[in-house]
Enzyme design. Structure first.
Site, mmCIF file in Angstrom:
data_model
loop_
_atom_site.group_PDB
_atom_site.id
_atom_site.type_symbol
_atom_site.label_atom_id
_atom_site.label_comp_id
_atom_site.label_asym_id
_atom_site.label_seq_id
_atom_site.Cartn_x
_atom_site.Cartn_y
_atom_site.Cartn_z
ATOM 1 N N HIS A 329 0.246 -1.004 0.111
ATOM 2 C CA HIS A 329 -0.383 -0.053 0.226
ATOM 3 C C HIS A 329 0.978 1.334 0.243
ATOM 4 O O HIS A 329 0.107 2.697 -0.205
ATOM 5 C CB HIS A 329 -0.608 0.035 1.133
ATOM 6 C CG HIS A 329 -2.477 -1.133 1.048
ATOM 7 N ND1 HIS A 329 -3.194 -0.876 0.681
ATOM 8 C CD2 HIS A 329 -2.528 -1.763 1.726
ATOM 9 C CE1 HIS A 329 -4.403 -1.467 0.525
ATOM 10 N NE2 HIS A 329 -3.771 -2.183 0.804
ATOM 11 N N LYS A 516 -8.971 14.002 3.623
ATOM 12 C CA LYS A 516 -7.835 12.950 3.780
ATOM 13 C C LYS A 516 -6.846 13.144 4.695
ATOM 14 O O LYS A 516 -7.004 13.974 5.548
ATOM 15 C CB LYS A 516 -7.125 12.721 2.513
ATOM 16 C CG LYS A 516 -6.638 14.274 2.101
ATOM 17 C CD LYS A 516 -6.084 14.221 0.604
ATOM 18 C CE LYS A 516 -6.688 13.682 -0.737
ATOM 19 N NZ LYS A 516 -6.204 12.812 -0.868
ATOM 20 N N ARG A 517 -5.946 11.381 5.443
ATOM 21 C CA ARG A 517 -5.602 12.008 6.739
ATOM 22 C C ARG A 517 -4.839 13.183 6.082
ATOM 23 O O ARG A 517 -3.945 13.405 4.760
ATOM 24 C CB ARG A 517 -4.929 10.725 6.779
ATOM 25 C CG ARG A 517 -5.920 9.806 7.099
ATOM 26 C CD ARG A 517 -6.584 10.378 8.377
ATOM 27 N NE ARG A 517 -5.016 10.340 9.719
ATOM 28 C CZ ARG A 517 -4.886 9.425 10.531
ATOM 29 N NH1 ARG A 517 -5.304 8.602 10.583
ATOM 30 N NH2 ARG A 517 -3.895 9.491 11.216
ATOM 31 N N LYS A 522 0.887 14.177 1.178
ATOM 32 C CA LYS A 522 -0.491 14.899 0.596
ATOM 33 C C LYS A 522 -0.567 16.284 0.050
ATOM 34 O O LYS A 522 -1.408 16.472 -0.499
ATOM 35 C CB LYS A 522 -1.708 14.047 1.264
ATOM 36 C CG LYS A 522 -1.613 12.314 1.052
ATOM 37 C CD LYS A 522 -3.313 12.210 2.009
ATOM 38 C CE LYS A 522 -3.043 10.792 2.748
ATOM 39 N NZ LYS A 522 -4.126 9.719 1.790
ATOM 40 N N THR A 624 -7.875 6.739 -2.449
ATOM 41 C CA THR A 624 -9.727 5.596 -2.807
ATOM 42 C C THR A 624 -11.137 7.389 -2.641
ATOM 43 O O THR A 624 -11.770 7.371 -3.204
ATOM 44 C CB THR A 624 -9.841 4.874 -2.132
ATOM 45 O OG1 THR A 624 -9.986 5.053 -0.830
ATOM 46 C CG2 THR A 624 -9.431 3.478 -2.374
ATOM 47 N N LYS A 628 -14.382 8.293 -5.149
ATOM 48 C CA LYS A 628 -16.157 8.591 -4.413
ATOM 49 C C LYS A 628 -16.534 10.198 -5.078
ATOM 50 O O LYS A 628 -17.698 10.480 -5.128
ATOM 51 C CB LYS A 628 -15.825 9.173 -2.655
ATOM 52 C CG LYS A 628 -14.962 8.042 -2.124
ATOM 53 C CD LYS A 628 -14.829 8.009 -0.369
ATOM 54 C CE LYS A 628 -14.135 6.367 0.219
ATOM 55 N NZ LYS A 628 -13.316 7.452 1.234
HETATM 56 C C1 LIG Z 1 -11.984 7.113 1.301
HETATM 57 C C2 LIG Z 1 -11.489 8.032 3.070
HETATM 58 C C3 LIG Z 1 -9.945 7.782 2.999
HETATM 59 C C4 LIG Z 1 -9.340 8.325 2.129
HETATM 60 O O1 LIG Z 1 -8.754 9.317 1.309
HETATM 61 P P1 LIG Z 1 -7.731 9.400 0.340
HETATM 62 O O2 LIG Z 1 -7.766 10.895 -0.419
HETATM 63 O O3 LIG Z 1 -7.878 8.648 -0.485
HETATM 64 O O4 LIG Z 1 -6.509 9.528 1.571
HETATM 65 C C5 LIG Z 1 -9.770 8.321 4.549
HETATM 66 N N1 LIG Z 1 -10.207 8.663 4.906
HETATM 67 C C6 LIG Z 1 -11.502 8.062 4.854
HETATM 68 C C7 LIG Z 1 -12.677 8.575 6.335
HETATM 69 C C8 LIG Z 1 -12.641 7.591 3.991
HETATM 70 O O5 LIG Z 1 -13.739 7.677 3.639
#
Ligand SMILES: *Cc1c(COP(=O)(O)O)cnc(C)c1O
Length: 787
Positions: A329, A516-517, A522, A624, A628
């Site tokens: 990952h 995101k985190r 990032k 991911t 979304k």
């Molecule tokens: C989808 C999701 C992530 C992953 O987000 P990335 O932008 O791909 O890092 C992290 N936290 C939550 C709550 C999510 O639903």
């Protein structure tokens, strides 16, 4: 489904001596949960029996970020609307369940992926069960106080947990050198959509073998009387709040080994019940997927358990190798697990001994293949005192896969290149996906209705490739409908943000979102800098046609990650400035929402116009979140990285906003020498923006740019002993980013053209269903049956 309401009445009566309408939200949640569990019990038992009779797969993951279960379960059972109406008749708004927190047994993308995969496997009738840990405390809850993150324990079990069944009778014991604990399974039903199939997520809770030392208590040694209990329970007490950072703590090692050993004992018990003690066919019946290296102790543990059944090492290792496959990952070095041999010897000595045998076998195999010393040295599983878990997983498994095309290419060309040279047939790509049930059907009923209308049925719920019919629905009316839906979702989000964070967000602005985190790679900071650049330009009258925009951030920072926390503070300081400046407040709004989690994500991704995906090229394995947003019709403002690339390829790069250096450019810069300070000298606008960290524009804890902001500035311009200046190439990418952002803003003004881009994103999001991904795993890695 039988008469839900009748059953709910009975349950309310029996459990609380109340009528349904008298239940508190948390009581109603428990009662309805119980009724649903009762309803699905026959199908669950049937599915279990079926899976037990065939080759099956297991997903081993230290994290499962499931999100709220009530709505999802009702939705997948096809009774959400019915239950909504029935409750309404009783004067109950189904939104009461939003008061029940979701269990966050994961940090971010990796844990959410595991949850999406379980959902997809259940729906596609893939015999896949999950194994993980039932943490007492999930990921912390976040408050923002004076611009700083405050962490609060997530005691999710205070609402009880109607979705899990405790299976005391199937408990096993797990031993460490200094401790033996009981592992008690809790089973969660994973309900498929448009099928009777139900899979299982089995989460292990650590408990003491002997809860209470009576003798010690009588000797008034009260602490010692409960010491064993506390020590045992500590193992499944907390989820480590690190995302993409390796945390090498003893307790973490114990957690990993704990759930691997318990899960393997469980699988072997089932095998034994069917076949007796001849384990030679174990790998023909079972496939185990290791979600990152956290569960890699599964391999030596399986060897150990098979040896206990009388098998020799070589045969046991061959079976373990045939059973397990590994998903990588990350390529970030700080996230690659390496355990010290000393520590392993102290905690799980037998496992360490078996890893030594595997490491030797590996070197022998490489010698036999004629691999030279230099290359073999780079492939040592045990190198000095360090046990390299990614190398162990690559060697001791059948397949290793990356999670997006670019990421897999980087594994082959860089991180695992020696391994790829020796074992090319092991390397596969499995681009990540998301479940359209939760991330479209459930969270965006308005867009779902439009899609169902165009597709002619709701079959897209189980076959997302059906979305492609939208490619032929780009007429003005449809685009207008789409734009209206988006506007409605923005109003809903604005209301939700008001309720959760108290901000007054103007829904008649562009929603430009980064959630995101929080991590340097990032690059939330590049987004913050671009906002400052735009702020200055607006103030100087250089952006007369700027369409008013609301920038929404949401992110948790690991509690020990000082720079990430400084970035949160910086963004909130920017918010204070631009939201209150009369020259800009009608054109720019910035909000940092608190406690970003799955439930917040469900409200946010549907309302975004622009999806910010700004990672340094080569560093975001897949992402991911990006999927979304795409699925709900946002354009991607992002780098040529991870799955962004595949998103742009599917929807057409002209329908996204791609900026910045590509992996090749970054590699060249690294080789030829990258001089961010030089770039700043040539570009006064950049210099001004970056200097807001230190010139007193902002206040970091009364220090006026002399506190944590100066450290950020220093990291960008001078570097530190552990990294070069601007390690993540923000200054390199910032000019192109600013211009690309301004171009997206200008394009938005043409509502029809922009709406068309958004719809093309929806139309071409089919590939990013986790159904597609899970079927690839089922067919190409696990070789198991499915629908
Ligand atoms: C989808 C999701 C992530 C992953 O987000 P990335 O932008 O791909 O890092 C992290 N936290 C939550 C709550 C999510 O639903």
């Amino acid at each position: 489904m039988g008469n839900i309401m009748e059953k709910l009445e009975i349950t309310a009566q029996e459990a609380y001596c109340k009528k349904v309408e008298e239940l508190t939200p948390s009581e109603l949640h428990l009662a309805l949960g119980k009724v649903v569990m009762g309803e699905i019990a026959p199908n669950w038992a049937k599915s279990k029996a079926k899976h037990n009779s065939e080759r099956r797969a297991y997903y081993f993951s230290a994290e499962f970020l499931m999100g709220r279960m009530m709505y999802n379960n009702l939705y997948c059972l096809g009774i959400l609307d019915e239950v909504t109406k029935l409750l309404k008749k009783k004067g109950i708004d189904i939104n009461v369940f939003e008061e029940i927190d979701d269990a966050a047994l994961g940090n971010g993308g990796l844990g959410r992926l595991a949850a999406c995969y379980l959902d997809s496997a259940a729906t596609q009738e893939v015999p896949l069960d999950g194994y993980g840990i039932r943490y007492k405390y999930g990921l912390f809850k976040q408050l923002i106080k004076d611009g700083y993150q405050v962490e609060i324990a997530d005691n999710w079990q205070r609402f009880k947990d109607p979705w899990c069944v405790r299976r005391e009778d199937e408990a096993v014991t797990v031993s460490f050198k200094d401790q033996t604990v009981k592992a008690v399974p809790y089973d969660m039903a994973v309900i498929g959509c448009k099928t009777d199939n139900i899979n299982t997520l089995r989460l292990w809770q650590a408990e003491a073998v002997n809860e209470f030392d009576f003798t010690a208590f009588n000797n008034t040694e009260y602490d010692r009387a409960v010491k064993e209990k506390n020590d045992a329970e500590n193992i499944s007490k907390v989820l480590y709040p690190n995302d993409n950072k390796y945390e090498g703590k003893v307790l973490r090692l114990k957690q990993q080994y704990f759930f691997c050993s318990a899960s393997l004992q469980d699988i072997m018990r089932r095998y034994k019940a069917k076949h007796g003690t001849d384990f030679s066919h174990f790998a023909e019946e079972n496939a185990i997927q290791l979600n990152d290296t956290h569960p890699v102790s599964c391999v030596p543990e399986l060897v150990r358990l098979l040896q206990l059944e009388g098998m020799g090492f070589d045969e046991a290792f061959e079976i373990a190798r045939k059973t397990c496959s590994y998903t990588n990952h990350t390529v970030l070095s700080e996230a690659l697990e390496k355990w010290s041999a000393d520590l392993m010897t102290q905690v799980i000595p037998e496992i360490y001994d078996i890893i030594c045998l595997i490491a030797n076998k590996c070197q022998e195999e490489l010698i036999a293949k004629g691999i030279n010393n230099e290359m073999r040295a780079k492939m040592r599983i045990i190198d000095g005192n360090a046990v390299h878990m990614a190398r162990l997983a690559t060697y001791a498994g059948t397949y290793v896969n990356g999670v997006a095309q670019l990421h897999t290419e980087i594994l082959k060309a860089d991180l695992l290149k020696e391994w790829y040279q020796v074992y090319p047939e092991r390397f596969l790509n499995k681009t990540n996906g998301i479940t359209q049930r939760r991330w479209l059907g459930l969270c965006n009923p308005e867009l779902s209705e439009l899609i169902t209308d165009k597709v002619g049925s709701d079959d897209w719920l189980i076959d997302l490739s059906k979305l492609s019919v939208l490619n032929d629905c780009l007429d003005a009316r449809t685009i207008n409908k789409f734009n209206k839906i988006k506007a409605k979702k923005k109003v809903q989000l604005a209301e939700y943000i008001k309720k959760m964070d108290g901000f007054d967000v103007n829904p008649d602005t562009i929603f430009d979102v980064q959630v995101k985190r929080l991590h340097e790679y990032k690059r939330q900071l590049i987004n913050a800098f671009s906002i400052m650049a735009i702020y200055f330009r607006i103030k100087e009258g250089k952006l007369p046609n700027w369409t008013p925009t609301t920038f929404i951030f949401g992110a948790k920072a690991a509690p020990g990650y000082a720079r990430a926390k400084a970035i949160i503070k910086y963004i909130t300081e920017i918010a204070n400035l631009v939201n209150n400046d009369p020259d800009t407040k009608d054109k720019l709004q910035v909000y940092f929402i608190s406690n970003y989690n799955v439930s917040y994500a469900e409200k946010i991704v549907v309302a975004a116009d622009i999806s910010e995906q700004t990672s340094t090229a080569g560093l975001e394995a897949s992402g991911t979140g990006n999927m979304k947003f795409m699925l709900n019709g946002a354009v991607t403002l992002g780098t040529w990285d991870g799955a962004n690339i595949e998103i742009a390829e599917c929807a057409g790069v002209e329908n996204e906003y791609i900026f910045g250096a590509r992996v090749e450019d970054i590699d060249r810069l690294k080789k030829e020498g990258y001089n961010p300070a030089g770039l700043l000298e040539q570009n006064p606008e950049l210099k001004r923006v970056i200097n807001t960290l230190i010139d007193g524009t902002f206040d970091d804890d009364g220090a006026q740019g002399e506190g944590s902001f100066r450290e950020l500035h220093h990291a960008l311009t001078k570097g530190t002993h552990w990294h070069d200046p601007d390690h993540y190439f923000l200054i390199q990418d910032l000019p192109d980013y600013i211009e690309t952002k301004i171009r997206a803003n200008a394009d938005y003004a043409d509502r029809k053209e922009f709406g068309k881009k958004c719809l093309l994103n929806v139309a071409n999001a089919g590939k990013f269903s986790s159904d597609r991904a899970i079927l690839e795993y089922a067919n190409e890695i696990w070789h198991v049956s499915h629908k």
